[in-house]
Design a protein around this motif. Structure first.
Motif, PDB file in Angstrom:
ATOM      1  N   ALA A 133     -21.409  17.118  26.223  1.00 22.02           N
ATOM      2  CA  ALA A 133     -20.731  17.554  27.389  1.00 22.02           C
ATOM      3  C   ALA A 133     -20.450  19.141  27.274  1.00 22.02           C
ATOM      4  N   VAL A 134     -21.464  19.886  26.970  1.00 24.06           N
ATOM      5  CA  VAL A 134     -21.502  21.327  26.868  1.00 24.06           C
ATOM      6  C   VAL A 134     -22.294  22.158  27.867  1.00 24.06           C
ATOM      7  N   VAL A 135     -21.948  23.215  28.363  1.00 24.80           N
ATOM      8  CA  VAL A 135     -22.792  23.838  29.641  1.00 24.80           C
ATOM      9  C   VAL A 135     -24.294  24.107  28.939  1.00 24.80           C
ATOM     10  N   LYS A 136     -24.529  24.503  27.609  1.00 21.31           N
ATOM     11  CA  LYS A 136     -25.756  24.852  27.189  1.00 21.31           C
ATOM     12  C   LYS A 136     -26.273  24.150  25.887  1.00 21.31           C
ATOM     13  N   PRO A 137     -26.530  22.879  25.908  1.00 20.41           N
ATOM     14  CA  PRO A 137     -26.931  22.357  24.794  1.00 20.41           C
ATOM     15  C   PRO A 137     -27.894  23.095  23.949  1.00 20.41           C
ATOM     16  N   THR A 138     -27.779  23.350  22.633  1.00 18.53           N
ATOM     17  CA  THR A 138     -28.345  24.489  21.969  1.00 18.53           C
ATOM     18  C   THR A 138     -28.582  23.983  20.440  1.00 18.53           C
ATOM     19  N   VAL A 139     -29.399  24.815  19.719  1.00 15.60           N
ATOM     20  CA  VAL A 139     -29.343  24.836  18.307  1.00 15.60           C
ATOM     21  C   VAL A 139     -29.100  26.221  17.854  1.00 15.60           C
ATOM     22  N   GLU A 140     -27.814  26.179  17.190  1.00 19.71           N
ATOM     23  CA  GLU A 140     -27.266  27.452  16.580  1.00 19.71           C
ATOM     24  C   GLU A 140     -27.820  27.882  15.254  1.00 19.71           C
ATOM     25  N   GLN A 141     -28.157  28.773  14.977  1.00 22.88           N
ATOM     26  CA  GLN A 141     -28.670  29.453  13.656  1.00 22.88           C
ATOM     27  C   GLN A 141     -27.175  29.905  12.762  1.00 22.88           C
ATOM     28  N   ILE A 142     -27.264  29.614  11.655  1.00 19.55           N
ATOM     29  CA  ILE A 142     -26.184  29.957  10.711  1.00 19.55           C
ATOM     30  C   ILE A 142     -26.670  31.215  10.166  1.00 19.55           C
ATOM     31  N   THR A 143     -26.010  32.423  10.190  1.00 17.57           N
ATOM     32  CA  THR A 143     -26.441  33.470   9.699  1.00 17.57           C
ATOM     33  C   THR A 143     -25.444  33.980   8.573  1.00 17.57           C
ATOM     34  N   LEU A 144     -25.478  35.279   8.319  1.00 12.73           N
ATOM     35  CA  LEU A 144     -24.609  35.860   7.112  1.00 12.73           C
ATOM     36  C   LEU A 144     -22.916  35.560   7.462  1.00 12.73           C
ATOM     37  N   SER A 145     -22.718  35.512   8.729  1.00 11.94           N
ATOM     38  CA  SER A 145     -21.530  35.382   9.180  1.00 11.94           C
ATOM     39  C   SER A 145     -21.229  33.773   8.986  1.00 11.94           C
ATOM     40  N   PRO A 146     -20.067  33.110   8.422  1.00 14.01           N
ATOM     41  CA  PRO A 146     -19.755  31.983   8.411  1.00 14.01           C
ATOM     42  C   PRO A 146     -19.714  31.387   9.851  1.00 14.01           C
ATOM     43  N   LEU A 147     -20.413  30.118  10.283  1.00  9.03           N
ATOM     44  CA  LEU A 147     -20.200  29.655  11.667  1.00  9.03           C
ATOM     45  C   LEU A 147     -19.034  28.477  11.760  1.00  9.03           C
TER      46      LEU A 147
END
Length: 409
Positions: free
Chosen positions: A161-175
């Protein structure tokens, strides 16, 4: 029988079916059965709103330096002036002094004049040290900087139940969990009191009320590569766990079935190619039956004309493709004949001579419609002057010899 529009219909009416190419020439490697088995059965069922929600927090994690992984793109940069660029020509891009390299499946990047360097699993600092030492070993000026331009190896999946189901990339900044939900556009659920965030990690399922995530109760939850996040208000814990297991099994199933399908297509393609090559080899060696018409008389090349597979050939095809056309000096376009024997074995002496008078160029259109049959004989008569030319050519040597003998005597 003169070849006229009406007689062409009569000639073409005789039954004749061209030989067909083997089935391998009409099949493709994609004509397979596709996936061989059904995907795992779904376990998702809509549930009524729970009376209470339970919080199950994952073990706390501390931020760590980003480690380069397979699929990441690293960027090597060098100064734009000085001898460094010249010495690194071929190693780094000279046009803009920046060159990207994708980390391959074996964890390495391939640099021209340096070779393959393994950097997967290393931090940026560790990778810089590894490359620095390799450049020294190869006697290349190691003046460079390293950065990651594309993060592709560490991913977090967000759905439900989210607006934009997605795949998020983990970068140099912590997620963190709250940030990932915000990046997905937030929740679409209208009842925050009963909306849960479920986190599937390394085979275990955790859940946190969404309002606690926003309030950051118990601290922010740091995400790890491979985490699956699902926001909902209608699963119980057992059903949610079944859903995540289903997604993992479905992903594994698709990969397995895709690999099997690709292997099947490759084997099928190789089999079709072998069948085609074998047929062509047999055809070239004369081991395959073939239908022919025969070209004779005053034609560019007296030969047998192979009738094509799967389609019919016309008289014009034979004259201009097989015979190379009609010689203008010797061929008589008034007398072009197609000699055809009877298909009835009891009438083997019955022969029809189809006659085409092609002095009028428009008559050649009939040649494009007149269909040839196996064992037809195409005969083109000679010009009357050709007979005189043959006579002159025959008697000229005798006349020359007589003249020489008379002069000698």
């Amino acid at each position: 029988m003169p070849i006229t529009p009406e007689s062409v219909l009569t000639a073409n009416h005789d039954p004749y079916t061209p030989r067909s190419l083997p089935a391998a020439f009409s099949q493709t490697a994609g004509t397979t059965g596709g996936l061989t088995s059904a995907p795992p059965a779904a376990v998702y069922e809509r549930q009524s709103r729970p009376a209470s929600v339970e919080t199950l927090l994952p073990p706390p994690r501390q931020p760590e330096p980003y480690r380069i992984g397979v699929g990441d793109v690293v960027l090597l940069a060098t100064p734009k002036s000085g001898n460094t660029v010249e010495q690194l020509a071929g190693v780094l891009a000279a046009e803009n002094s920046r060159q990207g390299y994708t980390v391959q499946d074996d964890g390495t990047i391939s640099i021209a004049n340096v070779g393959r360097v393994e950097i997967a699993g290393q931090t940026i600092e560790d990778a810089e040290a590894t490359l620095f030492q390799r450049f020294l070993d190869k006697q290349v000026d190691p003046t460079f900087s390293l950065e990651i331009s594309e993060f592709n190896s560490k991913k977090v999946t967000i759905g439900g139940a989210v607006v934009k189901p997605t795949v998020e990339q983990i970068t140099l900044s912590p997620l963190y969990l709250d940030q990932a939900i915000s990046d997905a556009g937030g929740t679409t659920s209208g009842e925050l009191d009963y909306t849960l965030v479920r986190l599937y990690r390394e085979g275990k399922l955790y859940q946190v009320p969404l309002k606690d995530v926003y309030a950051r109760k118990g601290g922010r939850i740091l995400l790890a590569a491979g985490d699956i996040i699902f926001v909902d208000a209608e699963y119980d814990l057992a059903k949610a766990e079944g859903y995540f297991e289903q997604q993992l099994k479905l992903g594994s199933y698709r990969q397995t079935e895709l690999a099997a399908l690709q292997n099947e297509i490759a084997l099928r393609r190789a089999g079709l190619s072998e069948e085609r090559d074998t047929f062509n080899a047999r055809l070239e060696l004369g081991a395959e039956k073939r239908d022919y018409a025969y070209l004779t008389g005053e034609v560019g090349k007296q030969s047998r004309f192979a009738l094509p597979f799967n389609e019919k050939a016309s008289l014009a095809d034979a004259l201009y493709d097989g015979a190379g056309g009609l010689p203008a000096k010797t061929a008589n376009p008034k007398h072009i004949y197609v000699l055809r024997g009877s298909s009835d074995p009891l009438e083997y002496q019955s022969i029809t001579a189809w006659h085409l008078d092609a002095r009028n160029a428009a008559a050649m259109l009939l040649a494009t419609r007149f269909e040839l049959h196996p064992n037809d004989v195409v005969y083109v008569a000679a010009q009357p002057v050709t007979h005189w030319s043959n006579v002159v050519n025959a008697i000229t040597p005798s006349l020359l010899i007589s003249s020489v003998n008379a002069a000698t005597n």
